[in-house]
Design a protein around this motif. Structure first.
Motif, mmCIF file in Angstrom:
data_model
loop_
_atom_site.group_PDB
_atom_site.id
_atom_site.type_symbol
_atom_site.label_atom_id
_atom_site.label_comp_id
_atom_site.label_asym_id
_atom_site.label_seq_id
_atom_site.Cartn_x
_atom_site.Cartn_y
_atom_site.Cartn_z
ATOM 1 N N ALA B 50 0.839 -1.190 0.000
ATOM 2 C CA ALA B 50 0.000 0.000 0.000
ATOM 3 C C ALA B 50 0.881 1.249 0.000
ATOM 4 O O ALA B 50 0.661 2.203 -0.771
ATOM 5 C CB ALA B 50 -0.921 -0.010 1.227
ATOM 6 N N VAL B 51 1.934 1.215 0.877
ATOM 7 C CA VAL B 51 2.832 2.370 0.965
ATOM 8 C C VAL B 51 3.518 2.597 -0.379
ATOM 9 O O VAL B 51 3.570 3.730 -0.901
ATOM 10 C CB VAL B 51 3.879 2.146 2.083
ATOM 11 C CG1 VAL B 51 4.930 3.235 2.060
ATOM 12 C CG2 VAL B 51 3.175 2.097 3.435
ATOM 13 N N GLY B 57 2.523 6.797 -6.741
ATOM 14 C CA GLY B 57 1.412 7.518 -7.352
ATOM 15 C C GLY B 57 0.323 6.626 -7.876
ATOM 16 O O GLY B 57 -0.636 7.084 -8.460
ATOM 17 N N ASN B 58 0.461 5.325 -7.625
ATOM 18 C CA ASN B 58 -0.572 4.378 -8.051
ATOM 19 C C ASN B 58 -1.630 4.297 -6.957
ATOM 20 O O ASN B 58 -1.645 3.421 -6.125
ATOM 21 C CB ASN B 58 0.081 3.012 -8.309
ATOM 22 C CG ASN B 58 -0.894 2.036 -8.991
ATOM 23 O OD1 ASN B 58 -2.103 2.298 -9.016
ATOM 24 N ND2 ASN B 58 -0.354 0.956 -9.530
ATOM 25 N N VAL B 59 -2.491 5.294 -6.947
ATOM 26 C CA VAL B 59 -3.490 5.428 -5.875
ATOM 27 C C VAL B 59 -4.422 4.224 -5.801
ATOM 28 O O VAL B 59 -4.653 3.701 -4.695
ATOM 29 C CB VAL B 59 -4.263 6.746 -6.021
ATOM 30 C CG1 VAL B 59 -5.331 6.859 -4.893
ATOM 31 C CG2 VAL B 59 -3.325 7.920 -5.948
ATOM 32 N N ALA B 64 -6.354 -0.182 -2.668
ATOM 33 C CA ALA B 64 -6.737 -1.606 -2.602
ATOM 34 C C ALA B 64 -5.917 -2.335 -1.556
ATOM 35 O O ALA B 64 -6.444 -3.106 -0.731
ATOM 36 C CB ALA B 64 -6.545 -2.259 -3.971
ATOM 37 N N CYS B 65 -4.569 -2.062 -1.588
ATOM 38 C CA CYS B 65 -3.697 -2.747 -0.612
ATOM 39 C C CYS B 65 -4.022 -2.307 0.798
ATOM 40 O O CYS B 65 -3.986 -3.121 1.751
ATOM 41 C CB CYS B 65 -2.225 -2.449 -0.931
ATOM 42 S SG CYS B 65 -1.694 -3.334 -2.402
#
Lengths: 155, 674
Positions: B50-51, B57-59, B64-65
């Protein structure tokens, strides 16, 4: 009665007078005590015996001698009746205690001593048991050891 | 070991086991640990993704993570709180399914996202078991296969050959994981089987141990094992502590436990016995017989001057296992009351036996004679005892009195046939004589007093018996005929008995003046004296029948006794027609005595006769019950002299010996009344 059962008490009695009072009692002639003989003593300590023989051993004193001995133990002065009873009790206790060693060898048990008091008091001796009276003399007076033991073991 | 574990390890274990490691069975425990480990690792890993997603920049990926990480974290907590491990496992597998599938679809760095899928069979098989796990793992494999073989679906666009290798690897991993899981499960189930069997055995053993413990705590005997150092084993019955009056017995030496309670000689015997017990030379039966502890008195000190005796019975058995560290089994019980009862029975039995013996004697004798015997003996005892009681009387005098008194008592007892009583007195006389010879001490006097007491006790028993018999047997005839005929009766009986015993036929002629009835004062004196004279006649005077015949005498000897009153005197004539005094024998005997040896040859007849009155002088070689002590004549003289009487002797050697005794006063009851 077996004389060896008596000896530890005689030795213990003489030993107590020697050690506590520094006195060497004279042995007077022993004799037979009748069950209903009058007792000229004022205070007696009684030790019960059990085991291979049964009976009692009694140390008797006159009132004056008991007084004198108690006073000597207390370091002088006049002893009260209670003091005298305590002192004779202690005396008889020590005799019983010292006789213990010899008695173990002869398989005898001894009970806690008790005290009987009063002029001309009577000891209820067992039937059919000879009672040996042994008078002793010390400078302060006389005392008396009476022993009545039943023979149980004959073999 | 548990203590040495540091805090960190304990915290980790706590986390991985959802709180309690001991809560689970063996098979479940590893699954729970794995579940927690996977959940934690998953949460950390997905959070990391997620971090990375947010940073790059892959929001959508980041979001989701983050959501997935949250779900996994919640799953970890719910596992800990509710302990629904299967549900937790399903959630984990589902989340990982979606996450890995996302990684496959998104491709990742140079298509490396697909590498993660190889861990999936391990996770599903471990968390969900071999069947459910395989279903999920294979479903995932099919889904992955679709994704990798359809280039449009995965970003990495693998070649078909590469895709085939990816799927092949995946299925191989599933297969090996499946085999491993199945084997593991089988092993586990076997382990559990064996565990449950062990548990059952252990339960059975526990139950048996409980029974053994119950026996050992309840049994009223001391049971113990001994090693070769005679020390007690770890297990013993609770009762044993009570017997030895001591706690903490294991390891204590049996000898030490007994040491202060047994006489030294018994302890030594015990040590010798134990040595034999642990050896092999002596057989068990003999050991049982020689066991010094088979019934032993032990003394225990109580409060104050109290000494208590206990009768203990020990039995020992060798254990038939040669290598046993404790080769001997011991059992001890307290038999004090049993012993006391036995003792009491023995005393009663002995008394009873003696009574019966006495009874047998007494019923053959006139009760009046018995009475007389009792009162005479009592008088003798009292006489001696009064002297002992009197202060300042020298021991020698007491010994002399005891000697004559016991001699008189013995004579009277023999007269009545009380042989057992007489033999006791005889033994007593022996000891007096021995003491007189070696010189006496105070203890000797004490011993003699004790002996005198025993005689008196026996006499009291006789007295009780006679009182009982008197109720049944009362010879009025003897009573009417008075004391003298009683005397005649006794003497006649005694002479008949002696006559039979010594095979010397003797006839008694007894004559008594009407007015010579004896008073109580003289009755005993006269009887004592006459008994001694009769005994003396038998021992020294009367010859055997053949010898008498050879000498021209009547084969039946005669003893004649006559009592008469003569001018305020009581005269007693006694005559036997025996050989008279053996003056040569007396001289020989005198020559053997240190005091008389020198003068013996020069003694005249009167002097020789006087010797027979000397205490301890006798011509008999061996002292027997009847004569030979040399006390008899001394007794006669002292009794007569005490009463102020006189004694005369007429000796006609070979023909007769005659005694005349004069006693002052008539001694007659008739005269006394007058």
């Amino acid at each position: 009665m077996n004389i060896r059962h008596i000896e530890p008490f005689i030795d213990a009695t003489v030993g107590v007078f020697r050690e506590m009072f520094g006195l060497e009692p004279d042995f007077l002639n022993p004799y037979l005590l009748q069950r209903d003989d009058r007792n000229e003593w004022d205070i007696s300590g009684i030790i019960g015996i059990g085991g291979d023989s049964k009976g009692v051993v009694v140390v008797s004193l006159s009132g004056e001698l008991a007084q004198a001995l108690t006073a000597q133990l207390l370091g002088g002065g006049v002893a009260t009746d209670d003091d005298v009873v305590d002192a004779v009790g202690e005396l008889v206790n020590i005799i019983a205690g010292n006789a213990k060693k010899g008695l173990e060898e002869y398989r005898l048990d001894i009970s806690l001593p008790s005290i009987v008091r009063g002029p001309d008091h009577k000891i209820a001796w067992q039937q059919n048991v000879p009672i040996i009276g042994i008078p002793f003399k010390i400078p302060l007076g006389r005392f008396h050891l009476s022993i009545g033991l039943e023979n149980i073991i004959t073999g | 070991m548990k203590k040495s574990r540091n805090l960190f390890v304990r915290a980790a274990m706590n986390i991985l086991t959802s709180g309690d490691v001991t809560l689970f069975e063996l098979g479940q425990r590893s699954r729970v640990i794995f579940l927690n480990a996977v959940t934690i690792a998953g949460a950390v890993m997905i959070s990391l993704f997620a971090v990375i997603g947010f940073l790059s920049g892959n929001v959508p990926l980041g979001l989701a993570c983050a959501v997935a990480a949250l779900i996994v974290s919640i799953n970890f907590l719910s596992i800990r709180l509710f302990r629904r491990y299967m549900l937790g496992g399903i959630v984990d597998c589902l989340v990982i399914f979606i996450f890995y599938y996302y990684l496959v679809l998104s491709g990742g760095e140079a298509g490396s996202g697909v590498l993660w899928i190889n861990t999936y069979p391990l996770i599903t098989l471990f968390l969900l078991g071999s069947v459910a796990g395989s279903v999920v793992a294979l479903t995932f494999g099919v889904a992955v296969a679709v994704a990798v073989f359809v280039p449009a679906l995965n970003a990495a666009a693998f070649s078909p050959l590469y895709s085939a290798r990816v799927i092949g690897t995946y299925f191989f991993i599933w297969l090996f994981s499946f085999i491993y899981e199945v084997v593991r499960k089988l092993t586990l189930s076997r382990l559990e089987d064996s565990n449950s069997r062990l548990a059952k055995t252990s339960d059975a053993l526990q139950a048996e141990k409980k029974q053994t413990d119950d026996i050992l705590s309840g049994v009223q005997e001391g049971i113990f094992l001994l090693n070769r150092d005679y020390c007690l084993g770890d297990v013993h019955s609770a009762y044993l502590s009570g017997i030895f009056e001591q706690e903490d017995l294991p390891g204590s030496s049996l000898l030490d436990l007994l040491r202060s309670h047994l006489p030294e000689q018994d302890l030594t015997a015990t040590a010798d016995f134990l040595e034999m017990l642990f050896g092999s030379t002596v057989n068990s039966e003999l050991l049982r017989e020689i066991n010094p502890l088979s019934e032993i008195r032990c003394t225990y000190s109580g409060e104050g001057g109290l000494v208590r005796g206990k009768m203990l019975r020990f039995t020992f058995a060798r254990i038939n296992a040669p290598d046993s560290p404790y080769p001997v089994l011991g059992v001890v019980s307290d038999v004090t009351s049993e012993y006391e009862l036995k003792q009491q029975l023995t005393v009663e039995e002995r008394k009873h036996k003696q009574s019966m013996e006495n009874l047998f004697r007494i019923i053959h004798v006139d009760p009046l004679m018995m009475r007389e015997f009792i009162s005479d003996t009592e008088a003798e005892l009292e006489h001696a005892n009064t002297l002992m009681k009197t202060e300042g009387v020298p021991g020698e005098e007491i010994l002399a009195t005891l000697g004559t008194s016991s001699h008189a008592i013995k004579g009277n007892a023999l007269l009545l046939g009380l042989d057992e009583f007489a033999s006791k007195v005889h033994a007593y006389e022996d000891s007096i004589k021995e003491i007189r010879t070696k010189g006496h001490s105070w203890r000797d006097l004490l011993a003699l007093t004790v002996g005198l007491g025993d005689i008196r006790t026996d006499l009291e028993e006789l007295n009780t018996l006679i009182s009982r018999i008197e109720k049944f047997q009362l010879n009025t005839a003897a009573r009417a005929s008075g004391a003298n005929s009683l005397l005649q009766l006794s003497l006649d009986k005694f002479i008949r008995k002696e006559s039979e015993r010594l095979e010397l036929p003797v006839h008694l002629q007894f004559q008594s003046d009407e007015d010579a009835l004896l008073s109580d004062e003289y009755r005993k004196l006269v009887k004592d004296v006459l008994v001694q004279l009769v005994r003396n006649s038998f021992a020294h005077g009367i010859e055997a029948a053949e010898r008498r015949q050879a000498k021209g005498k009547n084969p039946e000897a005669s003893i004649s006794i006559r009592l008469e009153n003569n001018d305020d005197e009581l005269l007693i004539h006694y005559r036997d027609d025996g050989a008279g005094l053996d003056l040569a024998g007396i001289r020989r005997r005198a020559a053997q005595l240190p005091l008389l040896a020198e003068r013996a040859a020069g003694l005249n007849e009167a002097e020789l006769v006087r010797l027979i009155f000397m205490p301890g002088f006798s011509t008999a070689v061996n002292a027997g019950m009847e004569a030979g002590r040399g006390e008899g004549m001394a007794l006669v003289r002292s009794r007569v002299q005490e009463a102020g009487g006189k004694l005369a002797l007429k000796n006609n050697p070979g023909q007769y010996l005659e005694w005349t005794i004069r006693l002052p006063g008539t001694g007659s009851s008739a005269a006394a009344i007058a």
